[in-house]
Scaffold this active site. Sequence first.
Site, PDB file in Angstrom:
ATOM      1  N   ALA A   1      48.653  40.658 -56.104  1.00 43.68           N
ATOM      2  CA  ALA A   1      47.975  41.505 -57.073  1.00 43.68           C
ATOM      3  C   ALA A   1      48.433  41.068 -58.462  1.00 43.68           C
ATOM      4  O   ALA A   1      49.489  40.450 -58.603  1.00 43.68           O
ATOM      5  CB  ALA A   1      48.324  42.959 -56.822  1.00 43.68           C
TER       6      ALA A   1
ATOM      7  N   GLY B   1      49.133  41.118 -52.615  1.00 42.65           N
ATOM      8  CA  GLY B   1      47.731  41.528 -52.467  1.00 42.65           C
ATOM      9  C   GLY B   1      46.861  40.430 -51.857  1.00 42.65           C
ATOM     10  O   GLY B   1      45.868  40.718 -51.183  1.00 42.65           O
TER      11      GLY B   1
ATOM     12  N   GLU C   1      47.387  40.792 -48.295  1.00 41.29           N
ATOM     13  CA  GLU C   1      46.684  42.004 -47.841  1.00 41.29           C
ATOM     14  C   GLU C   1      45.206  41.669 -47.599  1.00 41.29           C
ATOM     15  O   GLU C   1      44.606  42.119 -46.614  1.00 41.29           O
ATOM     16  CB  GLU C   1      46.756  43.110 -48.906  1.00 41.29           C
ATOM     17  CG  GLU C   1      48.149  43.354 -49.416  1.00 41.29           C
ATOM     18  CD  GLU C   1      48.614  44.788 -49.324  1.00 41.29           C
ATOM     19  OE1 GLU C   1      48.257  45.464 -48.356  1.00 41.29           O
ATOM     20  OE2 GLU C   1      49.349  45.205 -50.226  1.00 41.29           O
TER      21      GLU C   1
ATOM     22  N   GLU D   1      56.687  41.778 -52.488  1.00 37.33           N
ATOM     23  CA  GLU D   1      56.731  42.994 -53.305  1.00 37.33           C
ATOM     24  C   GLU D   1      58.141  43.562 -53.475  1.00 37.33           C
ATOM     25  O   GLU D   1      58.500  44.077 -54.534  1.00 37.33           O
ATOM     26  CB  GLU D   1      55.841  44.083 -52.684  1.00 37.33           C
ATOM     27  CG  GLU D   1      54.365  43.919 -52.973  1.00 37.33           C
ATOM     28  CD  GLU D   1      53.653  43.063 -51.943  1.00 37.33           C
ATOM     29  OE1 GLU D   1      54.318  42.258 -51.252  1.00 37.33           O
ATOM     30  OE2 GLU D   1      52.423  43.180 -51.838  1.00 37.33           O
TER      31      GLU D   1
HETATM   32  N1  CO8 Z   1      50.176  38.248 -61.162  1.00 37.99           N
HETATM   33  C1  CO8 Z   1      49.962  37.780 -62.398  1.00 37.99           C
HETATM   34  N2  CO8 Z   1      50.163  36.516 -62.744  1.00 37.99           N
HETATM   35  C2  CO8 Z   1      50.607  35.664 -61.800  1.00 37.99           C
HETATM   36  C3  CO8 Z   1      50.874  36.081 -60.496  1.00 37.99           C
HETATM   37  C4  CO8 Z   1      50.626  37.445 -60.175  1.00 37.99           C
HETATM   38  N3  CO8 Z   1      50.803  37.930 -58.935  1.00 37.99           N
HETATM   39  N4  CO8 Z   1      51.311  35.021 -59.776  1.00 37.99           N
HETATM   40  C5  CO8 Z   1      51.325  33.967 -60.612  1.00 37.99           C
HETATM   41  N5  CO8 Z   1      50.899  34.353 -61.838  1.00 37.99           N
HETATM   42  C6  CO8 Z   1      50.755  33.539 -63.015  1.00 37.99           C
HETATM   43  C7  CO8 Z   1      52.110  33.178 -63.599  1.00 37.99           C
HETATM   44  O1  CO8 Z   1      52.612  34.233 -64.417  1.00 37.99           O
HETATM   45  C8  CO8 Z   1      51.777  31.917 -64.344  1.00 37.99           C
HETATM   46  O2  CO8 Z   1      51.179  32.273 -65.562  1.00 37.99           O
HETATM   47  P1  CO8 Z   1      51.646  31.484 -66.931  1.00 37.99           P
HETATM   48  O3  CO8 Z   1      51.204  30.045 -66.690  1.00 37.99           O
HETATM   49  O4  CO8 Z   1      50.862  32.189 -67.992  1.00 37.99           O
HETATM   50  O5  CO8 Z   1      53.140  31.633 -67.021  1.00 37.99           O
HETATM   51  C9  CO8 Z   1      50.699  31.251 -63.494  1.00 37.99           C
HETATM   52  O6  CO8 Z   1      50.174  32.284 -62.662  1.00 37.99           O
HETATM   53  C10 CO8 Z   1      51.251  30.155 -62.612  1.00 37.99           C
HETATM   54  O7  CO8 Z   1      52.326  30.711 -61.875  1.00 37.99           O
HETATM   55  P2  CO8 Z   1      53.781  30.019 -61.816  1.00 37.99           P
HETATM   56  O8  CO8 Z   1      54.049  29.241 -63.042  1.00 37.99           O
HETATM   57  O9  CO8 Z   1      54.756  31.081 -61.422  1.00 37.99           O
HETATM   58  O10 CO8 Z   1      53.506  28.985 -60.591  1.00 37.99           O
HETATM   59  P3  CO8 Z   1      54.592  28.394 -59.601  1.00 37.99           P
HETATM   60  O11 CO8 Z   1      53.856  27.338 -58.821  1.00 37.99           O
HETATM   61  O12 CO8 Z   1      55.844  28.021 -60.302  1.00 37.99           O
HETATM   62  O13 CO8 Z   1      54.962  29.604 -58.595  1.00 37.99           O
HETATM   63  C11 CO8 Z   1      54.476  31.467 -57.165  1.00 37.99           C
HETATM   64  C12 CO8 Z   1      54.001  30.116 -57.731  1.00 37.99           C
HETATM   65  C13 CO8 Z   1      55.725  31.250 -56.313  1.00 37.99           C
HETATM   66  C14 CO8 Z   1      53.352  32.029 -56.330  1.00 37.99           C
HETATM   67  C15 CO8 Z   1      54.833  32.425 -58.361  1.00 37.99           C
HETATM   68  O14 CO8 Z   1      53.751  32.424 -59.276  1.00 37.99           O
HETATM   69  C16 CO8 Z   1      55.064  33.847 -57.948  1.00 37.99           C
HETATM   70  O15 CO8 Z   1      56.133  34.175 -57.443  1.00 37.99           O
HETATM   71  N6  CO8 Z   1      54.061  34.731 -58.202  1.00 37.99           N
HETATM   72  C17 CO8 Z   1      54.199  36.138 -57.927  1.00 37.99           C
HETATM   73  C18 CO8 Z   1      54.114  36.409 -56.455  1.00 37.99           C
HETATM   74  C19 CO8 Z   1      54.233  37.881 -56.211  1.00 37.99           C
HETATM   75  O16 CO8 Z   1      55.244  38.503 -56.493  1.00 37.99           O
HETATM   76  N7  CO8 Z   1      53.161  38.495 -55.643  1.00 37.99           N
HETATM   77  C20 CO8 Z   1      53.134  39.897 -55.327  1.00 37.99           C
HETATM   78  C21 CO8 Z   1      52.565  40.684 -56.456  1.00 37.99           C
HETATM   79  S1  CO8 Z   1      52.700  42.438 -56.216  1.00 37.99           S
HETATM   80  C22 CO8 Z   1      51.453  42.781 -55.150  1.00 37.99           C
HETATM   81  O17 CO8 Z   1      50.708  41.917 -54.747  1.00 37.99           O
HETATM   82  C23 CO8 Z   1      51.317  44.230 -54.791  1.00 37.99           C
HETATM   83  C24 CO8 Z   1      50.140  44.454 -53.869  1.00 37.99           C
HETATM   84  C25 CO8 Z   1      49.691  45.866 -54.005  1.00 37.99           C
HETATM   85  C26 CO8 Z   1      48.350  46.144 -53.444  1.00 37.99           C
HETATM   86  C27 CO8 Z   1      47.197  45.274 -53.942  1.00 37.99           C
HETATM   87  C28 CO8 Z   1      46.527  45.809 -55.186  1.00 37.99           C
HETATM   88  C29 CO8 Z   1      45.457  44.865 -55.746  1.00 37.99           C
END
Ligand code: CO8
Length: 258
Positions: A66, A109, A112, A132
């Site tokens: 998400a 998400g 999910e 999460e």
């Molecule tokens: N939300 C917003 N932005 C994101 C997300 C995200 N989930 N994931 C990645 N991005 C963005 C980064 O901030 C980055 O942006 P910028 O270039 O502006 O800094 C861009 O995407 C590229 O990401 P990374 O530079 O981090 O890329 P990497 O290849 O280094 O890493 C990862 C990839 C490992 C996937 C890393 O991006 C990461 O850990 N992302 C977050 C993963 C995460 O925690 N997901 C869970 C989110 S919470 C959730 O899903 C709750 C669900 C609830 C129900 C659903 C409701 C819709």
Amino acid sequence: MQNKEFIKTWVEGKVGVIQLDRPKVLNAINTSMVREIVETAESFDREDDVMVIVIRGDERTFAAGADIDEMAEVDAVTMELRNQFTDWDRLAIVKKPMIAAVTGYAFGGGFELVLCCDMVFASENAQVGFPEVKLGVMPGAGGTQRLTKLVGKTKALEWLWFGDAKPASEAYDLGVINRLFAPEVLFEETMKVAHRLSEQAPISVRLIKESVNKAVDYSVYEGMQYERKNFYMLFATEDQKEGMAAFKEKRKPHFKGK
Ligand code: CO8
């Protein structure tokens, strides 16, 4: 091809395809994207010429979760009032088969959404999981319920508590993924299966889905209401604000348990 703001959609033969399309943020799923996915899936569900729905990411990734930017500052009461998860509930009652084609990451998400699908095909280098807990929250769109139904309580808890990304091969061994393909042929092979399924007797396919879901998910709805309250509750914690702020600031979170 029909483009919306956050997805692309098209029909190939009798297969309706939904492609997540926010590549700059690894297809992070915001509430508008969910609405677009749901409305398109519902319109495919009504369309006589579409028999199967495929949900895919781009070549690089399915969805990294998400949208954390959208969620980070939200409070629990706003979430309760917004009631955004009703859109996910609508996805769960689509009658036609939905197949996920997973490349790269399917996290949070994104995972999910994968678990809302009826069959899951993935590239061999894909990774899936619920990170999460590392953000001080938990799955909120059915993940705790669906994962547990699929893999059982002990494996679900270990996976969810540590928030690890599992390689697709491990998720395949756990029964979460139907088939693995080399990345370069994933979409082609997924479409082959989807086309084949689209030629089966439509009403049989539909009623088989409904019956299997009843067997597997009979009490999921109640479980999800419970999950939702807990998800909202986490937005009343300092740890959620800290977890998401730390992600945005690219540092390790310091959780305090309050
Ligand atoms: N939300 C917003 N932005 C994101 C997300 C995200 N989930 N994931 C990645 N991005 C963005 C980064 O901030 C980055 O942006 P910028 O270039 O502006 O800094 C861009 O995407 C590229 O990401 P990374 O530079 O981090 O890329 P990497 O290849 O280094 O890493 C990862 C990839 C490992 C996937 C890393 O991006 C990461 O850990 N992302 C977050 C993963 C995460 O925690 N997901 C869970 C989110 S919470 C959730 O899903 C709750 C669900 C609830 C129900 C659903 C409701 C819709």
